[in-house]
Design a protein around this motif. Sequence first.
Motif, short mmCIF file in Angstrom:
data_model
loop_
_atom_site.label_atom_id
_atom_site.label_comp_id
_atom_site.label_asym_id
_atom_site.label_seq_id
_atom_site.Cartn_x
_atom_site.Cartn_y
_atom_site.Cartn_z
N ALA A 62 0.84 -1.20 0.00
CA ALA A 62 0.00 0.00 0.00
C ALA A 62 0.87 1.24 0.00
CB ALA A 62 -0.93 0.01 1.21
N PHE A 63 0.37 2.31 -0.61
CA PHE A 63 1.05 3.59 -0.64
C PHE A 63 0.01 4.69 -0.58
CE2 PHE A 63 2.86 7.05 -3.52
CZ PHE A 63 3.60 7.65 -2.49
N GLY A 64 0.16 5.57 0.43
CA GLY A 64 -0.83 6.65 0.53
C GLY A 64 -0.86 7.29 1.90
N ASP A 65 -2.04 7.66 2.35
CA ASP A 65 -2.23 8.40 3.59
C ASP A 65 -1.73 7.63 4.81
OD1 ASP A 65 -3.60 10.53 5.29
OD2 ASP A 65 -4.66 8.72 5.94
N ALA A 66 -0.93 8.30 5.64
CA ALA A 66 -0.30 7.65 6.79
C ALA A 66 -1.31 7.12 7.79
CB ALA A 66 0.67 8.62 7.47
N GLU A 67 -2.29 7.94 8.14
CA GLU A 67 -3.24 7.57 9.20
C GLU A 67 -3.98 6.28 8.87
OE1 GLU A 67 -4.80 8.51 13.02
OE2 GLU A 67 -3.36 9.70 11.85
N SER A 68 -4.55 6.22 7.67
CA SER A 68 -5.38 5.07 7.31
C SER A 68 -4.54 3.80 7.13
CB SER A 68 -6.17 5.36 6.03
OG SER A 68 -5.30 5.72 4.97
N ILE A 69 -3.36 3.93 6.50
CA ILE A 69 -2.52 2.75 6.26
C ILE A 69 -1.94 2.24 7.58
CG2 ILE A 69 -0.42 1.89 5.15
CD1 ILE A 69 -1.02 3.70 2.80
N CYS A 70 -1.52 3.13 8.47
CA CYS A 70 -0.99 2.70 9.76
C CYS A 70 -2.06 2.00 10.58
CB CYS A 70 -0.45 3.91 10.54
SG CYS A 70 1.18 4.48 9.98
N ASP A 71 -3.29 2.50 10.52
CA ASP A 71 -4.39 1.87 11.26
C ASP A 71 -4.65 0.46 10.73
OD1 ASP A 71 -4.69 4.08 12.83
OD2 ASP A 71 -6.43 4.90 11.75
N GLU A 72 -4.62 0.32 9.40
CA GLU A 72 -4.82 -1.00 8.78
C GLU A 72 -3.68 -1.95 9.17
OE1 GLU A 72 -5.28 -3.07 4.34
OE2 GLU A 72 -5.19 -0.87 4.56
#
Length: 245
Positions: A230-240
């Motif tokens: 995945a590559f993109g927004d930090a908040e959403s990817i870190c939560d996932e």
Amino acid sequence: MDKEMVIKVDHVSMKFNLATEQYSGFKEYVIRSLKKKISYNEFWALKDVSFSVMRGDGLGLIGLNGSGKSTMLKTIAGVLKPTEGSIWLQGRVAPLIELGAGFDFDLTARENVFLNGALLGYSRNIMEENYNDIVEFSELHDFMDVPVKNFSSGMISRLAFAIATIGIPDILIVDEVLSVGDFRFQQKCEARIRNMKDNGTTILFVSHSIEQVKSICNKIVWLDHGRVKAFGDAESICDEYSKLQ
């Protein structure tokens, strides 16, 4: 106004050849090598990785151990040359990849300030201008004339970080350096990194602490077995990512 691109990673792959046998010594290895009797297994640490980073971004690289994070940082820093693909950079890079890299452990901390500064491309005059700030930030006032071989890993980390973050480099690469040392000094380093980011420095950041990554980074590259998951927004990817831990 659109941000200026400073890093472009274009279909990068990195292959290592791992020997399938162990050897009793260097002599046996050389003999078998000359006889072409060494067999290797191919290991792809990175496979077809692409992403771009804009000026002032904080990009975190996350993933399990062995996912390719440190290899990716080393290719961007120019320590490793990719097997396939290319990396384009704009500006000066200050790498903090391995503690003590570039230090001569027999020299004092004071001498290593100028040695490490030279390796980073700074003139002696610039290092002299920044010397007091380096000492002040590292909090090593009483140890500058002590050989670095007598330093703890935390002291080495403090000195290396203070040297690498003088001025405002275009790109700062930080690989697990903030995991060493006391919590108060980690917070001090985080504050300096955020200040550099606010002043236009692009940050590439690796840490086992997802909270630390979220604090510093606005974008994420999630690597899984050397590939971009995945590559993109930090908040959403870190939560996932955190849900899988």
